[in-house]
Design an enzyme around this catalytic site. Structure first.
Site, PDB file in Angstrom:
ATOM      1  N   SER A  30       0.938  -1.195  -0.009  1.00 39.37           N
ATOM      2  CA  SER A  30       0.200  -0.039   0.159  1.00 39.37           C
ATOM      3  C   SER A  30       0.756   1.279  -0.028  1.00 39.37           C
ATOM      4  CB  SER A  30      -0.815  -0.105   1.108  1.00 39.37           C
ATOM      5  OG  SER A  30      -0.377  -0.297   2.421  1.00 39.37           O
ATOM      6  N   ASN A  87       2.091   1.703  -3.766  1.00 39.81           N
ATOM      7  CA  ASN A  87       0.988   1.662  -5.123  1.00 39.81           C
ATOM      8  C   ASN A  87      -0.143   2.280  -4.607  1.00 39.81           C
ATOM      9  OD1 ASN A  87       2.953   0.014  -6.752  1.00 39.81           O
ATOM     10  ND2 ASN A  87       2.243  -1.750  -5.557  1.00 39.81           N
ATOM     11  N   TYR A  88      -0.414   2.505  -3.345  1.00 37.69           N
ATOM     12  CA  TYR A  88      -1.740   3.097  -3.038  1.00 37.69           C
ATOM     13  C   TYR A  88      -2.156   4.264  -2.244  1.00 37.69           C
ATOM     14  CZ  TYR A  88      -3.649  -1.328  -5.316  1.00 37.69           C
ATOM     15  OH  TYR A  88      -3.843  -2.329  -6.322  1.00 37.69           O
ATOM     16  N   MET A  89      -1.207   4.612  -1.250  1.00 37.30           N
ATOM     17  CA  MET A  89      -1.338   5.635  -0.489  1.00 37.30           C
ATOM     18  C   MET A  89      -0.263   6.758  -0.997  1.00 37.30           C
ATOM     19  SD  MET A  89      -0.809   3.730   3.247  1.00 37.30           S
ATOM     20  CE  MET A  89       0.793   3.924   3.290  1.00 37.30           C
TER      21      MET A  89
END
Length: 832
Positions: free
Chosen positions: A779, A782-784
């Site tokens: 995360s 790639n996501y936060m």
């Protein structure tokens, strides 16, 4: 340089590719053509050396806003040529790389010449440096920056600072100097390439191919008899022998039969019929496996000198292939080594695991460079590139197709490149736009949860699941070709278990169990009647009823969303918001969850009293909430279990030591006989014995010539390291004691110190135990949105190194300048 002009000049065929060719004047082009006419009789594939991109890599990157910066330095740079690894080392950096060479010019690789440029010294030609210095002083006089004595004080200060900085850089390794040079390019301030293009000019050295297989001539057995294998057959047998019999593929009862079946089918296809090998159970790969294990032991007997030589070889390959020139600045290449052949492993229960992955040859590879760049020479003798492209609309440098899944593979720039940076920033900005649209989107799909249209109701339910449970879209897969991984659209009735605990009544629980991306198990019991899903008109209970309706009267193998496909769902998402996908939802939810969790912690009354280490723990707790939301899991390795066990053992020892310290203090306070107070035992003999064993092992390594001697040296080294570990254990076990009787004050201070140690280690153990099955890194990578973490660190004065590794700091360099009060909101998405 286009391929049609490849006959027009000359280069040294033994050298890698040169730097990016500059735009030349008409007279220069004419001169090159006349030279090439004279050299045609010598060689038809001799190519002219282009001008150097820049006199030094740092100056090239500092002029990143113009792709023509190299042309402006054409006159000065023509006086020198850089050659990697040959000639004298005029730069004075002592690395023997031959930074500057005499006037005779030779061609060289883009990456190698860029690397050499980065290490080039400012010493150069004194006359030229003096001219530059005089010019700089004149400019200062012209601008009126002169002090009362008629000298340029500011100019002298700047020169002194530059010299100091230059000396500091010269102390670094060449790779570190290149890294400094790359950091000077700020792509977010640079001019964008034309619309639809990723770059204007690009040059690189191509992909590095694996070496030809060298047979070891160790025979496998079939039905107890030795089998003579050809090099190709022996290589395939070695791939299987290299697999750990107790590992995750052959040691797993589910995956082992798949792996063995696929391998043996491919193995038989390359075997000569004369071998008569038909039954895998009669095959014995143990002799080869034993040989490979011996080779591992032998490699451990490597001397320090050999280790340095190996590192130098790796660095040479990195300098030759690991860098590219893009629009006049240097970029790091991510995967410049071609994937080696081997037995395909896959993830989870991949149906193709065990199949033989073929060796890739240059004829299968397409190379992408700009038309003005020289085509990189192929490093595989006797081979040539399969295709040459000049396509600025794509980011990849090389492309080929692998034989297992028949998918395209690419050589691309590294994660910290400008290409990836632009992509990341655009991804987070798009997710930020959801901040002002999310309520409107949620209101829209909530209305359709009760729609009479089955298709609308299924779309709305899938939207709710993607938004609230962060599931991926999923899609149909051929389970004979790919692993049976599942997403929202591909959920089957067998993946949903209603009321798993048999509570009955108005229970709204569903246990979701399926293999997600990378065959990671998603297994969660969702209570759709819980406040988190029902408050503020969350409509969790309605979603539960919809699922019951969708699964009613269906077989376990049937789809839950029979009228919904990924194409229909993605089309619907794009109608709501331009560029909206399920991944945008995941990115938004991950970033928003992190920001909300961090703000919640910062509002607590005792927050400001926490130490930086305690704050990092709280940050990791917030990160864990995101990882759980996105189902970012990992399997617990044996190493992790061992590490946790060691920490528990250390905590137990520290507590016993603290208890003993309290008894010592009590003994001292009572004024009892001090001779009964335990003191440290002498560690000198153990230390001398361990050091002697290490010295002996080192000498054995240096003198070892035969394999037997190397194996003996490795065994001696392992024993010496074990003695060193025993010494460390003894030191730890009596670390709380003194060489002589301590004072009361000394004991009191040590008790406090041990209390702090125990608290810190217990916190570390809890953190590691809580996160052992959760992947915090996925995360984070790639996501936060990284700007949330950077702003949090600045607000709380926590070093960014505690949150982001160096790799992540390089990857997210564009995020490091945000202010402490930065927030993830819609205004971020509107910035350009």
């Amino acid at each position: 340089m286009s391929s049609s002009s490849s006959d027009e000049a000359e280069f040294d065929d033994d050298k890698p590719i040169s730097k990016l060719q500059q735009k030349k004047s008409k007279s220069s082009i004419s001169n090159n053509k006349s030279k090439s006419t004279k050299s045609k009789s010598k060689s038809n594939n001799r190519i002219a050396k282009p001008d150097e991109v820049t006199s030094s890599l740092s100056s090239s990157n500092n002029k990143h806003n113009s792709t023509n910066s190299s042309s402006r330095k054409k006159t000065s740079t023509k006086k020198r040529s850089i050659e990697n690894g040959h000639g004298s080392d005029d730069s004075g950096d002592g690395d023997g790389d031959g930074d500057f060479q005499p006037k005779k010019k030779k061609r060289q690789s883009a990456s190698s010449s860029a690397a050499s440029s980065a290490s080039a010294s400012t010493n150069g030609k004194k006359r030229k440096a003096a001219t530059k210095s005089t010019t700089a002083v004149k400019k200062e006089h012209t601008n009126g920056n002169v002090n009362g004595n008629g000298t340029t004080g500011t100019n002298k200060t700047n020169k002194t600072n530059e010299r100091k900085k230059g000396k500091e850089l010269k102390k670094l390794e060449k790779a570190d100097r290149i890294a400094h040079a790359m950091q000077s390019f700020l792509w977010w301030d640079a001019q964008e390439p034309p619309d639809g293009c990723q770059w204007v000019t690009m040059e690189h050295a191509g992909v590095s191919f694996t070496e030809k297989y060298v047979p070891h001539n160790v025979k496998m057995k079939y039905d107890g008899k030795d089998v003579d294998l050809s090099p190709t057959e022996e290589e395939a047998a070695t791939f299987f022998a290299a697999m750990d019999p107790e590992g995750m593929h052959l040691g797993n009862k589910k995956t082992a039969p798949i792996f063995i079946k696929n391998f043996f089918n491919d193995f038989k296809a390359i075997l000569s019929k004369s071998h008569g090998i038909k039954d895998f159970k009669k095959c014995d790969f143990e002799p080869i496996r034993k040989h490979l294990n011996e080779q591992k032991i032998i490699k451990k007997a490597i001397t320090d000198e050999q280790r340095k030589l190996n590192k130098a070889e790796r660095n040479e390959a990195m300098f030759n292939f690991g860098y590219a020139l893009v629009d006049g600045h240097i970029e790091k290449v991510g995967n410049y080594n071609m994937e080696p052949p081997g037995a395909f492993r896959g993830r989870g229960e991949h149906p193709k695991m065990g199949k033989l992955k073929n060796r890739v040859y240059p004829e299968q590879v397409a190379v992408n460079v700009s038309e003005c760049a020289r085509v990189p020479p192929c490093n595989a003798p006797g081979h040539a590139w399969g295709e040459l492209r000049h396509d600025p609309k794509v980011q990849w440098l090389c492309q080929w197709k692998e034989n297992i899944n028949n998918q395209d593979k690419y050589m691309q720039l590294a994660a910290q490149s400008s290409f990836k940076g632009k992509s990341d920033r655009a991804k987070y900005s798009k997710a930020a736009l959801l901040c002002e649209n999310i309520e409107k989107i949620r209101a829209s799909y909530k209305k359709k949860l009760k729609s009479k249209s089955l298709e609308e109701r299924q779309i709305a339910t899938a939207m709710w699941v993607i938004d609230r449970l962060a599931l991926r879209v999923g899609g149909e897969k051929d389970t004979d070709e790919e692993a049976d991984t599942v997403g929202c659209c591909s959920l089957r009735v067998e993946h949903l278990h209603f009321d798993p605990n048999n509570e009955g009544g108005d229970n709204c629980e569903i246990e979701l169990e399926f293999l997600g991306k990378d065959s990671m198990l998603f297994k969660q019991t969702i209570d759709f009647g819980a406040p988190i899903y029902t408050e503020n008109n969350g409509m969790g209970e309605q979603v539960y009823q919809n699922f019951k309706r969708f699964c009613s009267k269906k077989k376990k193998s049937e789809d839950v969303f029979e009228s919904l496909t990924p194409q229909i769902l993605n089309s619907h998402l794009k109608q709501i918001m331009d560029g909206l996908t399920a991944k945008v939802f995941r990115t938004y939810n991950a970033s928003k969850t992190l920001q909300d969790e961090l703000h919640k912690q910062e509002k607590l009354s005792g927050w400001k009293k926490l130490t930086p280490a305690e704050m990092v723990t709280e940050y990791n707790n917030a990160n864990r909430q995101v990882a759980i939301l996105c189902n970012h899991q990992r399997s617990v390795s044996k190493a992790q279990e061992t590490q946790l066990g060691n920490i528990e053992e250390k905590i137990s020892t520290l507590k016993k030591q603290k208890s003993q310290l309290k008894k010592i203090l009590k003994h001292l306070n009572a004024g009892k006989d001090e001779r009964k107070i335990p003191c440290k035992k002498d560690e000198k003999k153990l230390k001398e014995k361990a050091e002697a064993a290490l010295t002996k092992a080192k000498k054995m390594k240096e003198s070892a010539k035969t394999n037997e001697e190397k194996i003996a040296a490795t065994e001696a080294d392992e024993k010496a390291k074990e003695m060193k570990r025993d010494l460390a254990k003894v030191k730890f076990e009596q670390a709380h004691l003194w060489d002589k009787v301590p004072s009361k004050d000394q004991v009191s201070k040590k008790i406090k110190s041990w209390t702090d140690k125990i608290a810190k280690m217990e916190m570390d153990l809890k953190h590691k135990d809580d996160n052992k099955e959760v992947s915090l890194g996925t995360s984070k990578i790639n996501y936060m949105d990284p700007r949330i973490s950077v702003a949090w660190c600045k607000r709380n004065e926590v070093p960014i190194e505690k949150i982001f590794s160096k790799t992540l700091r390089d990857k997210f360099n564009w995020a490091m300048a945000v202010p402490p009060d930065w927030e993830f909101n819609a205004s971020i998405g509107k910035e350009r």
